[in-house]
Design an enzyme around this catalytic site. Sequence first.
Site, short mmCIF file in Angstrom:
data_model
loop_
_atom_site.label_atom_id
_atom_site.label_comp_id
_atom_site.label_asym_id
_atom_site.label_seq_id
_atom_site.Cartn_x
_atom_site.Cartn_y
_atom_site.Cartn_z
N CYS A 126 0.81 -1.23 0.00
CA CYS A 126 0.03 0.13 -0.04
C CYS A 126 0.68 1.21 -0.04
CB CYS A 126 -1.01 0.02 0.99
SG CYS A 126 -2.21 -1.43 1.21
N HIS A 259 -3.05 7.47 2.45
CA HIS A 259 -3.58 6.23 1.83
C HIS A 259 -4.86 5.73 2.31
CE1 HIS A 259 -3.95 1.80 1.14
NE2 HIS A 259 -3.40 1.69 2.34
N ASN A 289 -10.31 -0.02 0.40
CA ASN A 289 -8.80 -0.21 0.32
C ASN A 289 -8.22 -0.40 -1.08
OD1 ASN A 289 -6.03 -0.40 0.56
ND2 ASN A 289 -6.17 -1.21 2.86
O1 UT7 Z 1 -3.72 -1.10 3.49
C1 UT7 Z 1 -2.63 -1.47 4.30
C2 UT7 Z 1 -3.15 -0.96 5.65
N1 UT7 Z 1 -4.05 -1.76 6.27
C3 UT7 Z 1 -4.93 -1.13 7.19
O2 UT7 Z 1 -4.61 -0.03 7.47
C4 UT7 Z 1 -5.89 -1.83 8.20
C5 UT7 Z 1 -5.59 -1.78 9.51
N2 UT7 Z 1 -6.70 -2.19 10.32
C6 UT7 Z 1 -8.02 -1.74 10.39
O3 UT7 Z 1 -8.41 -1.23 9.46
C7 UT7 Z 1 -8.91 -2.40 11.29
O4 UT7 Z 1 -8.12 -3.15 12.26
C8 UT7 Z 1 -9.93 -3.19 10.76
C9 UT7 Z 1 -10.93 -2.74 10.15
C10 UT7 Z 1 -9.24 -4.41 10.00
C11 UT7 Z 1 -10.67 -3.98 12.02
O5 UT7 Z 1 -11.27 -3.16 12.96
P1 UT7 Z 1 -11.17 -3.39 14.31
O6 UT7 Z 1 -11.89 -2.26 15.11
O7 UT7 Z 1 -9.72 -3.41 14.75
O8 UT7 Z 1 -11.85 -4.66 14.66
P2 UT7 Z 1 -11.07 -5.86 15.42
O9 UT7 Z 1 -10.30 -6.82 14.36
O10 UT7 Z 1 -10.83 -5.87 16.69
O11 UT7 Z 1 -12.60 -6.94 15.45
C12 UT7 Z 1 -13.73 -6.48 16.27
C13 UT7 Z 1 -14.79 -7.69 16.21
C14 UT7 Z 1 -14.17 -9.06 16.33
O12 UT7 Z 1 -14.95 -9.76 17.01
P3 UT7 Z 1 -14.86 -9.98 18.63
O13 UT7 Z 1 -13.79 -10.94 18.79
O14 UT7 Z 1 -15.05 -8.64 19.38
O15 UT7 Z 1 -16.24 -10.83 19.09
C15 UT7 Z 1 -14.07 -9.55 15.05
O16 UT7 Z 1 -14.23 -10.98 14.95
O17 UT7 Z 1 -15.19 -7.54 14.81
C16 UT7 Z 1 -15.30 -8.91 14.24
N3 UT7 Z 1 -15.18 -8.79 12.80
C17 UT7 Z 1 -16.36 -8.46 12.22
N4 UT7 Z 1 -17.77 -8.41 12.46
C18 UT7 Z 1 -18.45 -8.12 11.38
C19 UT7 Z 1 -14.20 -8.84 12.04
N5 UT7 Z 1 -14.65 -8.43 10.83
C20 UT7 Z 1 -15.91 -8.35 10.74
C21 UT7 Z 1 -17.01 -8.02 9.82
N6 UT7 Z 1 -18.10 -8.00 10.16
N7 UT7 Z 1 -16.42 -7.86 8.35
#
Ligand code: UT7
Length: 332
Positions: A126, A259, A289
């Site tokens: 990215c 980005h 993204n």
């Molecule tokens: O381009 C390269 C750079 N990449 C990035 O910048 C991405 C960086 N990371 C992010 O943008 C975020 O970390 C995410 C958008 C990927 C995730 O957001 P988050 O607030 O960090 O969520 P999380 O991974 O902590 O997940 C929270 C909850 C989890 O459930 P539990 O364990 O709390 O029960 C996940 O299983 O959300 C759940 N979850 C979803 N729920 C519904 C994960 N994906 C989904 C989904 N729909 N698609």
Amino acid sequence: MTQVTQRYAKILGTGSYLPANKVTNAQITERLAKDGIETSDEWIFSRSGISARHFAAANELTSDLALEASKKAIEAAGITANDIDLIILATSTPDNLGGFPSTACVLQDKLGITNQCAAFDVQAVCSGFAYSLAVADSFIRSGMHQKVLIVGAETFSRILDFKDRGTCVLFGDGAGAVVVGASDEPGILAAAMHADGSHREILCVPGRSEHGALEGSAFLKMDGQAVFKLAVKVLEQVAQEVLTAAKLTPADIDWLIPHQANIRIMEGTAKKLGIALDHVVVTVQDHGNTSAASIPLALDTAIRAGQIKRGQHLLMEGVGGGFTWAAAVVKY
Ligand code: UT7
């Protein structure tokens, strides 16, 4: 005394392209539900700021997306394709396995360029476009090249695991292109790029080709939280680094073009830098993204919408797998 004129890389024109197939959060939710995987528009939008993404058609390759964006950038620059003397194409989803021939070479041919200009791919995930800006800047400053076509183009839909809801809802396909040319008027004022390979496992495609067979997974894997934390930290550092090098402060920046991965990362970086949100170009809602394509897509969108105007100061910054990060300050 001889007056030495400073040589700059100036942005001459931009272009972008999104595949026709737009997939909304509701549509991707429906697709995942068929496999019993739960997600929602509410979760995707509130966690990432994404409402929709575009997916390439089955016969559309990364070079095809790059071609459409490049044609627009070349037209906007007021040059012909054969005026280009270097093509730098940033991608993590090249047309061919193993990345060769480079997608830049494929693009050169599709553009009908017959001048045998140099062409190569940059792999910095990215951060690829921000890396490419830095590379083009140094080639132009050195006098080695005069007109460089820089492209970020991706078909991430082909490496998404639609059984992994933590990643498949976030990425999309697209391309953005910029023509930069040698000028004695200010253009790219400062650029910097960095990497830390010790974090390579938090965002990667782990598989590899082994004697004609695939060894491991060919899908993108990401530890979202680890990427998020590192991204906010390094983006602020590299932004400060290029601002200092350009002898500017955040107050001098008319537009931050980050980005487009996650609205919360963009907001966090802008806040740390003290840049108001109405000075941040945000397009992540419309294309998700798109990795190396995201900055030039956002840049071109804002230029064509009349937001970004000639003479303004732009700060572009990218972060991604590797781990890599890079930034550039530009007088447009
Ligand atoms: O381009 C390269 C750079 N990449 C990035 O910048 C991405 C960086 N990371 C992010 O943008 C975020 O970390 C995410 C958008 C990927 C995730 O957001 P988050 O607030 O960090 O969520 P999380 O991974 O902590 O997940 C929270 C909850 C989890 O459930 P539990 O364990 O709390 O029960 C996940 O299983 O959300 C759940 N979850 C979803 N729920 C519904 C994960 N994906 C989904 C989904 N729909 N698609």
